[in-house]
Design a protein around this motif. Structure first.
Motif, PDB file in Angstrom:
ATOM      1  N   VAL A 102       0.834  -1.210   0.000  1.00 55.97           N
ATOM      2  CA  VAL A 102       0.000   0.000   0.000  1.00 55.97           C
ATOM      3  C   VAL A 102       0.865   1.254   0.000  1.00 55.97           C
ATOM      4  CG1 VAL A 102      -1.647   1.338   1.359  1.00 55.97           C
ATOM      5  CG2 VAL A 102      -1.970  -1.126   1.079  1.00 55.97           C
ATOM      6  N   VAL A 103       1.896   1.288   0.856  1.00 56.78           N
ATOM      7  CA  VAL A 103       2.742   2.481   0.953  1.00 56.78           C
ATOM      8  C   VAL A 103       3.479   2.729  -0.354  1.00 56.78           C
ATOM      9  CG1 VAL A 103       4.769   3.457   2.085  1.00 56.78           C
ATOM     10  CG2 VAL A 103       2.989   2.361   3.444  1.00 56.78           C
ATOM     11  N   ALA A 153       2.578   1.708  -3.311  1.00 60.29           N
ATOM     12  CA  ALA A 153       1.616   2.061  -4.353  1.00 60.29           C
ATOM     13  C   ALA A 153       1.162   3.514  -4.221  1.00 60.29           C
ATOM     14  CB  ALA A 153       0.421   1.124  -4.294  1.00 60.29           C
ATOM     15  N   VAL A 154       1.009   4.006  -2.983  1.00 63.28           N
ATOM     16  CA  VAL A 154       0.529   5.369  -2.761  1.00 63.28           C
ATOM     17  C   VAL A 154       1.653   6.396  -2.921  1.00 63.28           C
ATOM     18  CG1 VAL A 154      -0.466   6.943  -1.056  1.00 63.28           C
ATOM     19  CG2 VAL A 154      -1.347   4.609  -1.278  1.00 63.28           C
ATOM     20  N   LEU A 155       2.794   6.135  -2.300  1.00 65.61           N
ATOM     21  CA  LEU A 155       3.889   7.103  -2.304  1.00 65.61           C
ATOM     22  C   LEU A 155       4.837   6.936  -3.478  1.00 65.61           C
ATOM     23  CD1 LEU A 155       4.823   7.120   1.500  1.00 65.61           C
ATOM     24  CD2 LEU A 155       3.257   8.632   0.274  1.00 65.61           C
ATOM     25  N   GLY A 156       4.791   5.779  -4.136  1.00 65.41           N
ATOM     26  CA  GLY A 156       5.716   5.541  -5.224  1.00 65.41           C
ATOM     27  C   GLY A 156       7.095   5.154  -4.701  1.00 65.41           C
ATOM     28  N   ASN A 165      10.745   4.950   0.791  1.00 60.73           N
ATOM     29  CA  ASN A 165       9.327   4.722   1.067  1.00 60.73           C
ATOM     30  C   ASN A 165       9.078   3.274   1.478  1.00 60.73           C
ATOM     31  OD1 ASN A 165       8.698   7.370   0.438  1.00 60.73           O
ATOM     32  ND2 ASN A 165       8.246   6.915  -1.700  1.00 60.73           N
ATOM     33  N   ALA A 218       7.552   1.741   5.012  1.00 62.36           N
ATOM     34  CA  ALA A 218       6.488   0.740   5.070  1.00 62.36           C
ATOM     35  C   ALA A 218       6.875  -0.452   5.923  1.00 62.36           C
ATOM     36  CB  ALA A 218       6.133   0.278   3.654  1.00 62.36           C
TER      37      ALA A 218
END
Length: 288
Positions: free
Chosen positions: A134-135, A137-140, A150, A154
């Motif tokens: 999730v992290v 995917a959201v933050l790249g 990032n 996570a």
């Protein structure tokens, strides 16, 4: 030197935990290999040679070449650095924060303990690999020195409550010790009591958890790279070297996945074995 307490402690550790010493030597060798990978690697890990595609292990290419003619041995050496850097740094940061929270929770007790433990329960309910996916995917991706910061974030977040729970359990016994009561009677501050008197007596479980976290992080990073979420081509990474290998390549050129898989397994096994050896050596119930 031979009579120093440090040397005697290491000699006792080597005598009672020979497998732990072997694991420690392997970890040191991997650290050196990753640090001096540019000097040790016979080829560049990024140079593709289409005239040397899928060559078997030989005197020129010790571990053979991959689908692009890149030297597998050189890519494994360069992949050691991001794997160990991510594993060790993430384990240390998460363990330090978790140790501080767990020790403070045990020391203050009451509402502070209840609040921190409920927050730990929330974080513990999030699966590690799901949080990482999730992290990222959201933050790249944010690559710094070959490591995705990032992804580090996570992985660190789920480690904090685990370490906090372990350290809280260990600190509960230390909190009722006579020297803690004496420190309170002398008027020492809470911060000094926690840092100077409690945390040094909790090093044993902390070291064991750091070893376990490092092994888990290295395996997780390889898994995410295999899924295409971690490191991306053409950066050399162990998990990435295992992805995209077809069945035909697996049967005709098994060295393409054999050596990266061995690197991952050996590294994870070494850190796990070192953690078990530290646990046995530092446990007062098993020391003689």
């Amino acid at each position: 030197m031979s009579g120093s307490p440090t040397f005697k402690a290491f000699a006792r550790f080597a005598r009672t935990q020979p497998l732990g010493v072997i694991a420690l030597v392997l970890i040191v060798v991997m650290l050196l290999a990753g640090s001096f990978a540019p000097q040790l690697a016979p080829f560049s890990p990024l140079d593709a040679r289409f005239d040397a595609v899928l060559q078997p292990p030989s005197a020129e290419h010790w571990f053979g070449t991959d689908n692009y003619g890149r030297d597998v041995f050189s890519r494994i050496l360069h992949g050691t650095r991001p794997a160990l850097l991510l594993g060790i740094s993430t384990a240390l940061i998460g363990s330090i924060i978790g140790a501080a929270i767990g020790t403070a929770s045990a020391y203050f007790g009451g509402r502070v303990d209840a609040l921190l433990q409920r927050a730990n329960d929330v974080l513990l309910s999030i699966p590690l690999i799901v949080a990482a996916l999730v992290v990222v995917a959201v933050l790249g991706k944010n690559m710094v020195a070959g490591v995705d910061t990032n992804l580090m974030l996570a992985i660190i977040l789920p480690y904090i409550p685990v370490m906090a729970r372990v350290m809280r359990t260990a600190a509960m016994g230390v909190r009722v010790s006579p020297y803690i009561d004496a420190a309170r009677a002398l008027g020492f501050s809470h911060l000094r009591i926690i840092v100077r008197h409690m945390l040094p007596n909790l090093v044993s479980p902390w070291l064991v958890m750091v070893s376990a976290f490092t092994a888990q992080t290295i395996l997780l990073e390889a898994s995410l790279s295999f899924l295409g979420v971690g490191v991306s081509e053409p950066t050399p990474a162990w998990g990435l070297m295992l992805s995209g290998v077809s069945v035909e390549t697996l049967t005709s050129a098994p060295w393409v996945i054999l050596f990266p898989g061995l690197a991952i397994s050996l590294t994870v096994f070494s850190f796990s074995l070192l953690g078990d050896a530290l646990r046995d050596a530092l446990d007062p119930r098993t020391r003689h």
